[in-house]
Design a protein around this motif. Structure first.
Motif, PDB file in Angstrom:
ATOM      1  N   LEU A  26       0.830  -1.201   0.000  1.00 32.38           N
ATOM      2  CA  LEU A  26       0.000   0.000   0.000  1.00 32.38           C
ATOM      3  C   LEU A  26       0.865   1.252   0.000  1.00 32.38           C
ATOM      4  O   LEU A  26       0.587   2.220  -0.718  1.00 32.38           O
ATOM      5  N   ALA A  27       1.922   1.249   0.818  1.00 30.38           N
ATOM      6  CA  ALA A  27       2.817   2.411   0.880  1.00 30.38           C
ATOM      7  C   ALA A  27       3.487   2.644  -0.469  1.00 30.38           C
ATOM      8  O   ALA A  27       3.591   3.786  -0.950  1.00 30.38           O
ATOM      9  N   ARG A  28       3.956   1.574  -1.114  1.00 32.34           N
ATOM     10  CA  ARG A  28       4.598   1.713  -2.425  1.00 32.34           C
ATOM     11  C   ARG A  28       3.590   2.226  -3.463  1.00 32.34           C
ATOM     12  O   ARG A  28       3.922   3.049  -4.315  1.00 32.34           O
ATOM     13  N   HIS A  29       2.371   1.724  -3.372  1.00 31.79           N
ATOM     14  CA  HIS A  29       1.334   2.141  -4.327  1.00 31.79           C
ATOM     15  C   HIS A  29       1.052   3.633  -4.210  1.00 31.79           C
ATOM     16  O   HIS A  29       1.052   4.355  -5.212  1.00 31.79           O
ATOM     17  N   LYS A  30       0.826   4.111  -3.003  1.00 35.72           N
ATOM     18  CA  LYS A  30       0.504   5.522  -2.845  1.00 35.72           C
ATOM     19  C   LYS A  30       1.727   6.411  -3.089  1.00 35.72           C
ATOM     20  O   LYS A  30       1.590   7.560  -3.530  1.00 35.72           O
ATOM     21  N   ALA A  31       2.930   5.889  -2.828  1.00 40.78           N
ATOM     22  CA  ALA A  31       4.141   6.643  -3.166  1.00 40.78           C
ATOM     23  C   ALA A  31       4.256   6.791  -4.677  1.00 40.78           C
ATOM     24  O   ALA A  31       4.621   7.867  -5.188  1.00 40.78           O
ATOM     25  N   TRP A  32       3.953   5.704  -5.411  1.00 37.99           N
ATOM     26  CA  TRP A  32       3.967   5.773  -6.883  1.00 37.99           C
ATOM     27  C   TRP A  32       2.943   6.787  -7.377  1.00 37.99           C
ATOM     28  O   TRP A  32       3.241   7.613  -8.246  1.00 37.99           O
ATOM     29  N   PHE A  33       1.752   6.750  -6.813  1.00 39.47           N
ATOM     30  CA  PHE A  33       0.687   7.657  -7.235  1.00 39.47           C
ATOM     31  C   PHE A  33       1.071   9.110  -6.939  1.00 39.47           C
ATOM     32  O   PHE A  33       0.917   9.995  -7.792  1.00 39.47           O
ATOM     33  N   ALA A  34       1.609   9.358  -5.732  1.00 46.01           N
ATOM     34  CA  ALA A  34       2.026  10.714  -5.376  1.00 46.01           C
ATOM     35  C   ALA A  34       3.180  11.183  -6.263  1.00 46.01           C
ATOM     36  O   ALA A  34       3.243  12.361  -6.644  1.00 46.01           O
ATOM     37  N   HIS A  35       4.084  10.277  -6.597  1.00 49.17           N
ATOM     38  CA  HIS A  35       5.206  10.631  -7.471  1.00 49.17           C
ATOM     39  C   HIS A  35       4.697  11.136  -8.812  1.00 49.17           C
ATOM     40  O   HIS A  35       5.205  12.133  -9.359  1.00 49.17           O
ATOM     41  N   GLY A  36       3.685  10.456  -9.359  1.00 47.95           N
ATOM     42  CA  GLY A  36       3.112  10.900 -10.619  1.00 47.95           C
ATOM     43  C   GLY A  36       2.516  12.289 -10.514  1.00 47.95           C
ATOM     44  O   GLY A  36       2.686  13.135 -11.406  1.00 47.95           O
ATOM     45  N   ARG A  37       1.831  12.555  -9.416  1.00 45.38           N
ATOM     46  CA  ARG A  37       1.224  13.874  -9.232  1.00 45.38           C
ATOM     47  C   ARG A  37       2.280  14.942  -8.927  1.00 45.38           C
ATOM     48  O   ARG A  37       2.131  16.093  -9.359  1.00 45.38           O
ATOM     49  N   LEU A  38       3.326  14.582  -8.215  1.00 47.71           N
ATOM     50  CA  LEU A  38       4.392  15.549  -7.940  1.00 47.71           C
ATOM     51  C   LEU A  38       5.135  15.915  -9.228  1.00 47.71           C
ATOM     52  O   LEU A  38       5.536  17.069  -9.406  1.00 47.71           O
ATOM     53  N   SER A  98      -0.645  10.850   2.473  1.00 46.14           N
ATOM     54  CA  SER A  98      -0.824  11.286   3.864  1.00 46.14           C
ATOM     55  C   SER A  98      -1.979  10.541   4.522  1.00 46.14           C
ATOM     56  O   SER A  98      -1.872  10.108   5.685  1.00 46.14           O
ATOM     57  N   SER A  99      -3.077  10.388   3.786  1.00 45.49           N
ATOM     58  CA  SER A  99      -4.233   9.674   4.340  1.00 45.49           C
ATOM     59  C   SER A  99      -3.890   8.212   4.628  1.00 45.49           C
ATOM     60  O   SER A  99      -4.296   7.660   5.660  1.00 45.49           O
ATOM     61  N   LEU A 100      -3.135   7.587   3.721  1.00 44.70           N
ATOM     62  CA  LEU A 100      -2.744   6.202   3.955  1.00 44.70           C
ATOM     63  C   LEU A 100      -1.832   6.091   5.173  1.00 44.70           C
ATOM     64  O   LEU A 100      -1.965   5.152   5.961  1.00 44.70           O
ATOM     65  N   ALA A 101      -0.912   7.027   5.329  1.00 41.94           N
ATOM     66  CA  ALA A 101      -0.020   6.989   6.497  1.00 41.94           C
ATOM     67  C   ALA A 101      -0.833   7.003   7.784  1.00 41.94           C
ATOM     68  O   ALA A 101      -0.545   6.250   8.729  1.00 41.94           O
ATOM     69  N   ASP A 102      -1.869   7.841   7.828  1.00 41.71           N
ATOM     70  CA  ASP A 102      -2.729   7.885   9.012  1.00 41.71           C
ATOM     71  C   ASP A 102      -3.445   6.551   9.212  1.00 41.71           C
ATOM     72  O   ASP A 102      -3.554   6.045  10.334  1.00 41.71           O
TER      73      ASP A 102
END
Length: 356
Positions: free
Chosen positions: A300-312, A340-344
């Motif tokens: 999950l962390a890798r997935h949301k990091a990938w998604f955030a990377h695309g948006r960044l 951030s939401s996933l981290a929470d």
């Protein structure tokens, strides 16, 4: 309707006018398997020239055909609801996939929704990993979807294997929507050799299905045995092993019916993500975080990091150099909001685990 999905073009372009799509690169595979997933040895080598045999879908249903409104359609990177059947695997490819699935069957699980299924297929088999993460398959399915797709950034979602239950009074899989956006259902056994076991989908919106099932829309991922109005049910005939259908599974209610007599029915269900990260991520992390499969928190962390990377990357490319402080801050917060939401969520799950 009976038209080829490749004629739709990119749903993203159609929905967002002149806004430039920024396609995130397909995420890499982890350098290690999660503990608990042992890999097969002595496997054949995957060869796309021998194991693929693509044909175009015989029919395509769009989200509009299902009754979705313009807002929902514009919010999706693809206009396609379901497409198929179409061929993916050659005879050799289908038989090789079937043989590997049978070797893995003793590791299958059961749940209230799905009678017999295997998780982590790409961790367990190098052949299946190379097959379902191949650029040839992603390119073909991108043409079907009308938007750029990549193997799901969570490897556990890159392949499930569903088997026929021993108890044939059970449906192979009950009515449900998926926790991810895109997948295919690939038959690797001979559908002509079994009675029953039909793949069916509800030709309507999630909201309409939820009303008939007397269930909340958010609860559709849990599955239901309630029967639906027959005039809105479509059955997808698979001509033979190696044939598949494509679906936007989070927006399509579907099931696999019970067998009328015992037989061999094996399907493989690889998942995909849209590379255009301007669109909201449909992956239901709130459900997946509680599945208990090996490696889920890291996935999950890798997935949301990938998604955030695309948006960044889109912030770096597209943010106006005349942006106000507020506009710049909003762009950054939007890019990292899901992470951030996933981290929470993960911290809460970790706290509950510690307390137990």
């Amino acid at each position: 309707m009976n038209r080829n999905a490749t004629k739709h073009g990119s749903g993203a372009s159609a929905s967002h006018g002149n806004e430039q799509a920024r396609l995130a690169e397909a995420p890499g595979f982890p350098h290690q398997n999660p503990s608990g997933y042992a890999a097969l040895d002595d496997e054949p080598r995957f060869d796309p020239r021998r194991h693929f045999a693509f044909t175009q879908p015989e029919r395509t249903w769009t989200l509009a055909d299902f009754g979705y409104d313009k807002v929902t359609i514009a919010a999706s990177p693809s206009p396609v609801a379901v497409a198929g059947p179409f061929r993916v695997l050659s005879e050799e490819g289908a038989e090789t996939a079937r043989t590997i699935a049978l070797r893995l069957k003793e590791l299958s699980w059961q749940s209230d929704r799905t009678a017999s299924y295997l998780t982590g297929g790409v961790y367990r088999s190098r052949f299946l990993r190379d097959l379902f993460t191949s650029p040839e398959l992603a390119a073909f399915l991108s043409s079907v979807a009308g938007t750029a797709l990549a193997p799901h950034s969570m490897p556990s979602q890159q392949l499930y294997v569903n088997y026929a239950p021993e108890d044939i009074t059970r449906h192979v899989d009950t009515w449900h929507t998926d926790s991810i956006g895109f997948d295919i259902v690939l038959m690797v056994t001979d559908p002509k050799a079994i009675k029953g076991g039909l793949f069916q989908f509800f030709r309507g919106t999630r909201e309409a299905a939820a009303r008939q099932l007397a269930a909340p829309v958010a609860g559709l991922i849990k599955g239901s045995n309630v029967e639906l109005s027959s005039d809105q049910i479509e059955s997808m005939p698979f001509p033979g092993p190696g044939y598949a259908l494509f679906q936007q599974g989070n927006l399509v209610l579907h099931r696999a019916t019970r067998l009328m007599e015992k037989g061999e029915r094996i399907t493989m269900v690889p998942g995909f993500v849209a590379r255009d990260t301007r669109f909201a991520d449909p992956t239901n992390v709130g459900s997946i975080v509680n599945w208990g499969e090996p490696g889920i928190p890291a996935e999950l962390a890798r997935h949301k990091a990938w998604f955030a990377h695309g948006r960044l990357e889109a912030v770096m490319s597209d943010l106006s150099m005349d942006a106000t402080p507020r506009e710049a801050a909003m762009a950054l917060r939007h890019a990292i909001a899901d992470a951030s939401s996933l981290a929470d969520l993960l911290e809460g799950a970790g706290g509950a685990e510690t307390a137990s």
